[in-house]
Scaffold this motif. Structure first.
Motif, PDB file in Angstrom:
ATOM      1  N   ARG A   9       0.814  -1.211   0.000  1.00 27.60           N
ATOM      2  CA  ARG A   9       0.000   0.000   0.000  1.00 27.60           C
ATOM      3  C   ARG A   9       0.845   1.258   0.000  1.00 27.60           C
ATOM      4  O   ARG A   9       0.407   2.285  -0.473  1.00 27.60           O
ATOM      5  N   ILE A  10       2.027   1.183   0.570  1.00 26.33           N
ATOM      6  CA  ILE A  10       2.917   2.347   0.577  1.00 26.33           C
ATOM      7  C   ILE A  10       3.629   2.382  -0.769  1.00 26.33           C
ATOM      8  O   ILE A  10       4.148   1.374  -1.236  1.00 26.33           O
ATOM      9  N   PRO A  25       9.241   7.915   0.386  1.00 27.28           N
ATOM     10  CA  PRO A  25       7.899   7.394   0.654  1.00 27.28           C
ATOM     11  C   PRO A  25       6.824   8.446   0.398  1.00 27.28           C
ATOM     12  O   PRO A  25       6.995   9.623   0.720  1.00 27.28           O
ATOM     13  N   SER A  26       5.725   7.995  -0.168  1.00 24.43           N
ATOM     14  CA  SER A  26       4.626   8.908  -0.479  1.00 24.43           C
ATOM     15  C   SER A  26       3.985   9.483   0.783  1.00 24.43           C
ATOM     16  O   SER A  26       3.306  10.507   0.717  1.00 24.43           O
ATOM     17  N   THR A  27       4.219   8.868   1.932  1.00 23.33           N
ATOM     18  CA  THR A  27       3.652   9.376   3.180  1.00 23.33           C
ATOM     19  C   THR A  27       4.216  10.749   3.550  1.00 23.33           C
ATOM     20  O   THR A  27       3.605  11.478   4.320  1.00 23.33           O
ATOM     21  N   ALA A  28       5.375  11.124   2.992  1.00 25.71           N
ATOM     22  CA  ALA A  28       5.983  12.428   3.259  1.00 25.71           C
ATOM     23  C   ALA A  28       5.587  13.468   2.214  1.00 25.71           C
ATOM     24  O   ALA A  28       6.009  14.612   2.283  1.00 25.71           O
ATOM     25  N   LYS A  88       5.597  17.426   3.089  1.00 20.98           N
ATOM     26  CA  LYS A  88       5.000  17.772   4.378  1.00 20.98           C
ATOM     27  C   LYS A  88       6.123  18.040   5.376  1.00 20.98           C
ATOM     28  O   LYS A  88       6.896  17.137   5.684  1.00 20.98           O
TER      29      LYS A  88
END
Length: 161
Positions: A9-10, A25-28, A88
């Motif tokens: 998923r990441i 990572p796309s989370t950042a 972010k």
């Protein structure tokens, strides 16, 4: 990454800075987009600070990261840096648009495999934010922590004099 395969998923954003292929990572990441043709210039700032622009209602700085880190352009590339990764930041840093030489692709975490860093060359400016090297889709990538990259004191203390 480690012995346990990460969740598919990441995803990791693949991009190029100079001749270095990087993954983060796309989370950042808030978003990715082209650099606007017109940015609001900030008089008296360093040449790597391209100006300020908007993502939605938020105004943020656009930083040419290759220029900031003194990384030469790739000899094969004729295009100017035109892709921005909106990172972010935390409360102390804020969000920053990092302008890269090329946005390549998004890769699921499950496709990443750790590799030996011994022969991998990375520009000195990227060293602080590189966490390891991985392989995916036939290429070796530097795994870059974008928050560490934008936390550099020189970015946070832009000298206006």
């Amino acid at each position: 990454m480690n012995s346990a395969k990460p969740s598919g998923r990441i995803h990791f954003a693949g991009y190029r800075i100079g001749e270095t292929y990087c993954l983060s990572p796309s989370t950042a990441i808030i978003a990715v987009d082209q650099v606007p043709n017109e940015l609001n210039q900030i008089p008296g700032t360093k040449p790597w600070l391209m100006g300020a622009g908007r993502l939605g209602r938020q105004l943020m700085p656009f930083i040419n990261i290759a220029r900031f880190l003194h990384i030469p352009r790739c000899e094969n590339s004729k295009a100017a840096a035109s892709s921005a990764i909106f990172v972010k930041g935390d409360e102390a840093i804020g969000n920053v648009a990092v302008v890269v030489d090329e946005l390549i692709e998004f890769i699921p975490a499950a496709e990443l495999t750790d590799c030996d860093q011994a022969d991998f060359k990375i520009p000195p400016g990227l060293g602080k934010s590189m966490r390891r090297t991985v392989t995916a889709r036939g290429r070796t990538w530097a795994l870059i922590d974008l928050k560490a990259l934008i936390s550099d004191d020189k970015i946070q203390n832009v000298d206006l004099s």
